[in-house]
Design a protein around this motif. Sequence first.
Motif, PDB file in Angstrom:
ATOM      1  N   ILE A 275      31.704  53.381 -23.793  1.00 23.64           N
ATOM      2  CA  ILE A 275      32.596  52.590 -22.948  1.00 23.64           C
ATOM      3  C   ILE A 275      32.933  53.323 -21.654  1.00 23.64           C
ATOM      4  O   ILE A 275      33.007  52.712 -20.571  1.00 23.64           O
ATOM      5  CB  ILE A 275      33.879  52.240 -23.724  1.00 23.64           C
ATOM      6  N   ASN A 276      33.106  54.643 -21.723  1.00 24.16           N
ATOM      7  CA  ASN A 276      33.499  55.387 -20.512  1.00 24.16           C
ATOM      8  C   ASN A 276      32.354  55.551 -19.509  1.00 24.16           C
ATOM      9  O   ASN A 276      32.544  56.122 -18.436  1.00 24.16           O
ATOM     10  CB  ASN A 276      34.084  56.751 -20.875  1.00 24.16           C
ATOM     11  N   SER A 277      31.155  55.067 -19.854  1.00 21.83           N
ATOM     12  CA  SER A 277      30.053  55.126 -18.894  1.00 21.83           C
ATOM     13  C   SER A 277      29.934  53.832 -18.086  1.00 21.83           C
ATOM     14  O   SER A 277      29.088  53.733 -17.194  1.00 21.83           O
ATOM     15  CB  SER A 277      28.731  55.402 -19.618  1.00 21.83           C
ATOM     16  N   ILE A 278      30.793  52.842 -18.389  1.00 17.77           N
ATOM     17  CA  ILE A 278      30.764  51.560 -17.682  1.00 17.77           C
ATOM     18  C   ILE A 278      31.674  51.652 -16.443  1.00 17.77           C
ATOM     19  O   ILE A 278      32.821  52.095 -16.542  1.00 17.77           O
ATOM     20  CB  ILE A 278      31.233  50.416 -18.600  1.00 17.77           C
ATOM     21  N   HIS A 279      31.159  51.209 -15.289  1.00 17.18           N
ATOM     22  CA  HIS A 279      31.960  51.279 -14.060  1.00 17.18           C
ATOM     23  C   HIS A 279      31.496  50.208 -13.083  1.00 17.18           C
ATOM     24  O   HIS A 279      30.438  49.579 -13.249  1.00 17.18           O
ATOM     25  CB  HIS A 279      31.847  52.673 -13.427  1.00 17.18           C
ATOM     26  N   PHE A 280      32.339  49.999 -12.009  1.00 16.10           N
ATOM     27  CA  PHE A 280      31.975  49.072 -10.949  1.00 16.10           C
ATOM     28  C   PHE A 280      30.880  49.693 -10.081  1.00 16.10           C
ATOM     29  O   PHE A 280      30.765  50.918  -9.959  1.00 16.10           O
ATOM     30  CB  PHE A 280      33.194  48.745 -10.074  1.00 16.10           C
ATOM     31  N   LEU A 281      30.094  48.819  -9.474  1.00 15.72           N
ATOM     32  CA  LEU A 281      29.034  49.300  -8.600  1.00 15.72           C
ATOM     33  C   LEU A 281      29.570  49.559  -7.193  1.00 15.72           C
ATOM     34  O   LEU A 281      30.296  48.720  -6.623  1.00 15.72           O
ATOM     35  CB  LEU A 281      27.889  48.281  -8.537  1.00 15.72           C
ATOM     36  N   THR A 282      29.188  50.674  -6.652  1.00 16.84           N
ATOM     37  CA  THR A 282      29.503  50.980  -5.256  1.00 16.84           C
ATOM     38  C   THR A 282      28.372  50.453  -4.367  1.00 16.84           C
ATOM     39  O   THR A 282      27.330  50.004  -4.865  1.00 16.84           O
ATOM     40  CB  THR A 282      29.660  52.493  -5.058  1.00 16.84           C
ATOM     41  N   ASP A 283      28.598  50.522  -3.061  1.00 16.70           N
ATOM     42  CA  ASP A 283      27.541  50.083  -2.137  1.00 16.70           C
ATOM     43  C   ASP A 283      26.281  50.912  -2.314  1.00 16.70           C
ATOM     44  O   ASP A 283      25.159  50.389  -2.210  1.00 16.70           O
ATOM     45  CB  ASP A 283      28.043  50.172  -0.692  1.00 16.70           C
ATOM     46  N   GLU A 284      26.468  52.192  -2.600  1.00 18.59           N
ATOM     47  CA  GLU A 284      25.302  53.049  -2.822  1.00 18.59           C
ATOM     48  C   GLU A 284      24.541  52.633  -4.084  1.00 18.59           C
ATOM     49  O   GLU A 284      23.297  52.625  -4.102  1.00 18.59           O
ATOM     50  CB  GLU A 284      25.745  54.510  -2.939  1.00 18.59           C
ATOM     51  N   ASP A 285      25.313  52.287  -5.112  1.00 17.17           N
ATOM     52  CA  ASP A 285      24.668  51.829  -6.351  1.00 17.17           C
ATOM     53  C   ASP A 285      23.876  50.547  -6.108  1.00 17.17           C
ATOM     54  O   ASP A 285      22.738  50.393  -6.591  1.00 17.17           O
ATOM     55  CB  ASP A 285      25.714  51.564  -7.439  1.00 17.17           C
ATOM     56  N   ILE A 286      24.455  49.628  -5.359  1.00 15.48           N
ATOM     57  CA  ILE A 286      23.789  48.346  -5.091  1.00 15.48           C
ATOM     58  C   ILE A 286      22.485  48.565  -4.335  1.00 15.48           C
ATOM     59  O   ILE A 286      21.450  47.965  -4.674  1.00 15.48           O
ATOM     60  CB  ILE A 286      24.736  47.416  -4.300  1.00 15.48           C
ATOM     61  N   GLU A 287      22.507  49.439  -3.336  1.00 12.09           N
ATOM     62  CA  GLU A 287      21.288  49.713  -2.576  1.00 12.09           C
ATOM     63  C   GLU A 287      20.221  50.354  -3.467  1.00 12.09           C
ATOM     64  O   GLU A 287      19.029  50.073  -3.317  1.00 12.09           O
ATOM     65  CB  GLU A 287      21.613  50.619  -1.385  1.00 12.09           C
ATOM     66  N   ARG A 288      20.673  51.208  -4.382  1.00 10.75           N
ATOM     67  CA  ARG A 288      19.726  51.862  -5.297  1.00 10.75           C
ATOM     68  C   ARG A 288      19.105  50.851  -6.264  1.00 10.75           C
ATOM     69  O   ARG A 288      17.905  50.890  -6.554  1.00 10.75           O
ATOM     70  CB  ARG A 288      20.459  52.973  -6.049  1.00 10.75           C
ATOM     71  N   TYR A 289      19.930  49.892  -6.772  1.00  8.24           N
ATOM     72  CA  TYR A 289      19.437  48.923  -7.751  1.00  8.24           C
ATOM     73  C   TYR A 289      18.527  47.875  -7.119  1.00  8.24           C
ATOM     74  O   TYR A 289      17.723  47.239  -7.814  1.00  8.24           O
ATOM     75  CB  TYR A 289      20.613  48.229  -8.442  1.00  8.24           C
ATOM     76  N   LYS A 290      18.655  47.697  -5.800  1.00  8.31           N
ATOM     77  CA  LYS A 290      17.783  46.739  -5.136  1.00  8.31           C
ATOM     78  C   LYS A 290      16.316  47.160  -5.208  1.00  8.31           C
ATOM     79  O   LYS A 290      15.408  46.332  -5.037  1.00  8.31           O
ATOM     80  CB  LYS A 290      18.200  46.583  -3.666  1.00  8.31           C
ATOM     81  N   LYS A 291      16.084  48.421  -5.469  1.00  7.51           N
ATOM     82  CA  LYS A 291      14.712  48.927  -5.569  1.00  7.51           C
ATOM     83  C   LYS A 291      14.066  48.638  -6.931  1.00  7.51           C
ATOM     84  O   LYS A 291      12.861  48.853  -7.103  1.00  7.51           O
ATOM     85  CB  LYS A 291      14.701  50.430  -5.303  1.00  7.51           C
ATOM     86  N   ILE A 292      14.881  48.180  -7.878  1.00  6.48           N
ATOM     87  CA  ILE A 292      14.341  47.821  -9.201  1.00  6.48           C
ATOM     88  C   ILE A 292      13.781  46.410  -9.120  1.00  6.48           C
ATOM     89  O   ILE A 292      14.520  45.443  -8.888  1.00  6.48           O
ATOM     90  CB  ILE A 292      15.435  47.907 -10.281  1.00  6.48           C
ATOM     91  N   GLU A 293      12.477  46.246  -9.258  1.00  7.43           N
ATOM     92  CA  GLU A 293      11.799  44.991  -8.957  1.00  7.43           C
ATOM     93  C   GLU A 293      12.332  43.809  -9.775  1.00  7.43           C
ATOM     94  O   GLU A 293      12.491  42.706  -9.240  1.00  7.43           O
ATOM     95  CB  GLU A 293      10.290  45.135  -9.195  1.00  7.43           C
ATOM     96  N   LEU A 294      12.587  44.001 -11.053  1.00 10.22           N
ATOM     97  CA  LEU A 294      12.972  42.882 -11.912  1.00 10.22           C
ATOM     98  C   LEU A 294      14.311  42.271 -11.497  1.00 10.22           C
ATOM     99  O   LEU A 294      14.554  41.077 -11.729  1.00 10.22           O
ATOM    100  CB  LEU A 294      13.047  43.326 -13.374  1.00 10.22           C
ATOM    101  N   ILE A 295      15.196  43.047 -10.900  1.00 17.70           N
ATOM    102  CA  ILE A 295      16.529  42.530 -10.558  1.00 17.70           C
ATOM    103  C   ILE A 295      16.810  42.626  -9.071  1.00 17.70           C
ATOM    104  O   ILE A 295      17.960  42.457  -8.638  1.00 17.70           O
ATOM    105  CB  ILE A 295      17.635  43.266 -11.347  1.00 17.70           C
ATOM    106  N   SER A 296      15.778  42.883  -8.286  1.00 18.62           N
ATOM    107  CA  SER A 296      15.982  43.028  -6.838  1.00 18.62           C
ATOM    108  C   SER A 296      16.587  41.757  -6.233  1.00 18.62           C
ATOM    109  O   SER A 296      17.566  41.809  -5.471  1.00 18.62           O
ATOM    110  CB  SER A 296      14.655  43.361  -6.154  1.00 18.62           C
ATOM    111  N   ASP A 297      16.029  40.602  -6.577  1.00 15.76           N
ATOM    112  CA  ASP A 297      16.542  39.330  -6.041  1.00 15.76           C
ATOM    113  C   ASP A 297      17.953  39.066  -6.552  1.00 15.76           C
ATOM    114  O   ASP A 297      18.809  38.575  -5.797  1.00 15.76           O
ATOM    115  CB  ASP A 297      15.616  38.178  -6.438  1.00 15.76           C
TER     116      ASP A 297
END
Length: 421
Positions: A275-297
Amino acid sequence: MFNKFFYRIFKDQLSLSETLAIYLNLLANMVVFVLLGYVLFKLFRYVGRKTLHKIAAKTSTSFDDLLIKNKTFLNLSRIVILIIIFNLLKEILVDFPNLFTYAERITTIAIIFAIIWFIHSILSTAKDFLRTTAAFKDKPLESYVQIFMVMLWIIAIISSFSVLTGKPLIKFLTALGAFSAVLLLIFKDTILGFVSSIQVAVNDTVRIGDWITMEKYGADGDVVEINLTSVIIRNFDNTISSIPTYYLTSDSFRNWRTMNSSGGRRIKRAVLIKINSIHFLTDEDIERYKKIELISDYITKSSAEVKKYNEENNIDKSVLLNGRNLTNFGTFRIYLDHYIQNHPKINQDMLLMSRQLEPTPNGIPLEIYAFSREKAWTEYERVMANIFDHILASVKYFDLEVFQNPSSIDIANLKETKTSE
């Protein structure tokens, strides 16, 4: 007359006494009698092997082959031999009328039992032949054969007592009514099994070849036989479980037949996320996750919606908690949805999802619910293992952690850390 042949030799030629000649004549006749029966048996058997086997081999149907396999002709030859013996008894035992009476009764009883075995071989042949047809391949034919044989054996035993005692059969049937309660107690399992086998056949709840599970009795495997008293199950560890037939109607069990005939086998397994590993996404996190092809869109669209909402409602985003936010856990679930939807071994026409279950002291279960196209055990396990291998390897890319009880190495490392500090 041939029955006096040895008597004349002993009396006239050897000049033995009358009594001794009679007994020796009986002994000699009995030896000839036994030898004759043995020769007839061997003759019938030879003819059966040389003639009937050749005829059966030339025919296109398998019914005659099954007749030979179940020794139908051999049992028929025994009846013929016993009938011949029965007709010769009077000649052999002409000087012993009392002995003839008992011998006649014993031979009659032997004929009755020989007929029962002949009928059993016919029924076994019919059962084996029907088993080769598609309509009866998975039906509990053994149950019907066994209940019919039980009835025949009861009739045979009663008839044998009637013949042995010389009393009319009707008297034994009348006396049987007085013992009906005892018989019901003795054949309780048989009666319950018969009723259950009919229910199983009519309702089509279990077939031969079905994979069933009865955890109460440690049975988990394929049904190989359904007879009058028991269901034989070959477990997947190659052990054999024998369960009374009436348990199929009185107890609960799981039949996997519909799974085999459906479009897939269910995968329902979870991993525990800390549970303590769950957190809100920051702008940096969002930019990093955009590189993951399956969830980029998804990331691009969702982050834009969240940003627009926060701007329209003048949300103070200097504190990340304010307004709408994406979380790494929710994003990971969307990633798994896309991953499962693109998996070639998952049936896309059936229900599939990743879902969050109720939190536990060990974390939040993240469950995968889907149906594998592969239904065979080994292939199914491989598909499920590959999916969860990917899940366990990918959690770190979303800054999540899987719960695991600390091992002795973890405790030792913790001690070393504290010591160094």
